[in-house]
Design an enzyme around this catalytic site. Structure first.
Site, short mmCIF file in Angstrom:
data_model
loop_
_atom_site.label_atom_id
_atom_site.label_comp_id
_atom_site.label_asym_id
_atom_site.label_seq_id
_atom_site.Cartn_x
_atom_site.Cartn_y
_atom_site.Cartn_z
NE ARG A 35 81.23 121.61 52.80
CZ ARG A 35 81.92 120.09 53.28
NH1 ARG A 35 83.03 121.15 53.83
NH2 ARG A 35 81.32 119.51 54.02
CG HIS A 39 78.80 123.94 56.43
ND1 HIS A 39 79.70 123.29 57.00
CD2 HIS A 39 78.05 123.50 55.17
CE1 HIS A 39 79.51 121.78 56.28
NE2 HIS A 39 78.99 122.14 54.98
CG HIS A 174 77.62 118.59 46.53
ND1 HIS A 174 77.13 117.25 47.30
CD2 HIS A 174 78.30 119.16 47.49
CE1 HIS A 174 77.24 117.94 48.82
NE2 HIS A 174 78.10 118.75 49.15
CD1 TRP A 206 79.96 114.72 44.07
CD2 TRP A 206 80.37 116.76 44.71
NE1 TRP A 206 79.78 115.21 44.92
CE2 TRP A 206 80.45 115.97 45.67
CE3 TRP A 206 81.74 117.76 44.99
CZ2 TRP A 206 80.62 116.37 47.02
CZ3 TRP A 206 82.10 117.99 46.45
CH2 TRP A 206 81.83 118.00 47.45
CG ASP A 235 76.48 113.91 45.58
OD1 ASP A 235 76.08 114.69 45.87
OD2 ASP A 235 77.24 112.90 46.18
C1 HEM Z 1 73.34 117.16 50.75
C2 HEM Z 1 73.80 117.06 51.56
C3 HEM Z 1 74.82 117.63 51.30
C4 HEM Z 1 75.93 116.86 52.32
C5 HEM Z 1 76.51 115.70 52.71
C6 HEM Z 1 77.59 117.37 51.76
C7 HEM Z 1 79.24 117.93 52.18
C8 HEM Z 1 79.56 117.79 52.04
C9 HEM Z 1 81.32 117.37 51.45
C10 HEM Z 1 81.70 115.87 52.82
C11 HEM Z 1 82.16 118.11 51.27
C12 HEM Z 1 83.25 117.98 50.50
C13 HEM Z 1 84.10 118.71 52.50
C14 HEM Z 1 85.65 119.30 51.60
O1 HEM Z 1 86.16 117.39 52.19
O2 HEM Z 1 86.05 119.83 52.10
C15 HEM Z 1 81.24 118.81 50.35
C16 HEM Z 1 81.65 120.30 49.77
C17 HEM Z 1 80.87 120.98 49.24
N1 HEM Z 1 79.61 121.36 49.35
FE1 HEM Z 1 78.07 119.93 50.07
N2 HEM Z 1 76.82 118.44 50.91
C18 HEM Z 1 75.76 118.40 50.98
C19 HEM Z 1 74.99 120.21 50.54
C20 HEM Z 1 75.32 120.69 50.52
C21 HEM Z 1 74.53 122.26 50.20
C22 HEM Z 1 72.99 122.12 50.10
C23 HEM Z 1 75.46 123.06 49.23
C24 HEM Z 1 75.04 124.42 49.14
C25 HEM Z 1 74.24 124.67 48.65
C26 HEM Z 1 76.91 122.46 49.33
C27 HEM Z 1 78.12 122.81 48.40
C28 HEM Z 1 79.24 123.02 48.90
C29 HEM Z 1 80.09 122.86 48.10
C30 HEM Z 1 80.04 124.41 46.97
C31 HEM Z 1 81.44 122.31 47.93
C32 HEM Z 1 83.02 122.24 47.97
C33 HEM Z 1 83.64 123.03 48.82
C34 HEM Z 1 85.22 123.41 48.62
O3 HEM Z 1 85.60 122.91 47.19
O4 HEM Z 1 86.02 123.78 49.01
N3 HEM Z 1 76.93 121.68 49.33
N4 HEM Z 1 79.46 118.37 50.60
#
Ligand code: HEM
Length: 285
Positions: A35, A39, A174, A206, A235
């Protein structure tokens, strides 16, 4: 005091790779490192020409105010983990270290090998930080008044130069990780899949195996028959929107196809907005 400029060298990459793999084994922090890389890169605006103001994978997420942007809640922990590696030697830029950690995390969790190149120049100060709001929101209200999640995803990812297929492939990240109510506001305090960790405990994942990078995200998002698992509106739309659905169906049915497309899209993500110093170094990650 201004930071010394860090320039990536082959030895720095080798040292960093070993240390990141060790960190992943010790902390099981794969998702948050993925993440962080996303970001840092995902602030990119293809319509802004100059580096580093165009955003992208330039390491600027380490600076206030960017690390304090709402979308980055919790990522300060990932920065701290990698700072402990950056402190040991200066032969790798922050921008490279963040992207390397993400690519290694994907692979170490069982995902594809991403064709990575290094030599990213770092943003050198907070004045280069992109304004808040360039990363996607997971649910309504949509920040620019878009009518729904499909329009929102396209608004954000087209600004970075991505296609519908790449949006779906990247969303598959995810398959690992969790959302936490005290960070993004999404998810539950804890579920049967997350209550014991490993690593940080709690949050909503997820998928049941949230430290394994596979195509199960697409299967669970399609079925939606387990209320212990998370489904964001962004999603859910992958199987509802006509432009996204064919890719989501394909990735649910064929993990090899997902891995091949994911690796290409992730490599592109990792190079958004990059200025090479002086030229890209291919390095097996
Ligand atoms: C498509 C639009 C996306 C949205 C709206 C989104 C939104 C989110 C949200 C709300 C979380 C939870 C964060 C938290 O509460 O700590 C999250 C976690 C995460 N996202 Fe996304 N995300 C998107 C795309 C992506 C992409 C493109 C990647 C990587 C290529 C990604 C990788 C991750 C990962 C690995 C986590 C887990 C982080 C953890 O467990 O600490 N996301 N995302």
């Amino acid at each position: 005091m201004a930071e010394a400029v860090r320039r990536t060298k082959k030895e720095g990459l080798e040292q960093a790779k070993g240390d990141v793999i060790q960190l992943l084994q010790d902390k099981k922090c794969h998702p948050i490192l993925i993440r962080l890389g996303w970001h840092d890169a995902g602030t990119y605006n293809k319509d802004v020409k100059d580096f580093p103001h165009r955003g992208g994978a330039n390491g600027s997420i380490r600076f206030y105010p960017e690390i304090n942007h709402g979308a980055n809640a919790g990522l300060v922990n990932a920065c701290k983990l990698l700072q402990s590696i950056a402190d040991k030697y200066d032969g790798v830029s922050y921008a490279d270290l963040f992207q390397m950690a993400s690519a290694l995390a994907v692979k170490d969790a069982g995902g594809p090998s991403i064709p990575m190149r290094y030599g990213r120049k770092d943003a050198e100060g907070p004045e280069s930080v992109q304004p808040e709001g360039n990363l996607p929101a997971g649910g309504a209200p949509w920040p620019n008044g878009e009518p729904g999640p499909g329009d929102h995803l396209r608004k954000v990812f087209y600004r970075m130069g991505f296609t519908d297929q790449e949006i779906v492939a990247l969303s598959g990240a995810h398959t690992v990780g969790r959302a936490y109510p005290n960070r993004s506001g999404f998810g539950k305090e804890s579920t049967k899949y997350t209550k014991d960790g490993p690593g940080t405990k709690g949050g909503s994942s997820w998928t049941p195996e949230w430290l394994v990078f596979d195509n199960s995200y697409f299967k669970y998002i399609k079925e939606q028959n387990d209320n212990e698992l998370l489904v964001l509106e962004t999603d859910d739309v992958l199987f509802k929107d006509e432009g996204f659905r064919p890719y989501a169906e394909k990735y649910a049915a064929d993990q090899d196809a997902f891995f091949a497309d994911y690796a290409k899209a992730h490599a592109k993500l990792s190079e958004l907005g990059v200025e090479w110093d002086p030229s890209p170094i291919p390095f097996a990650t």
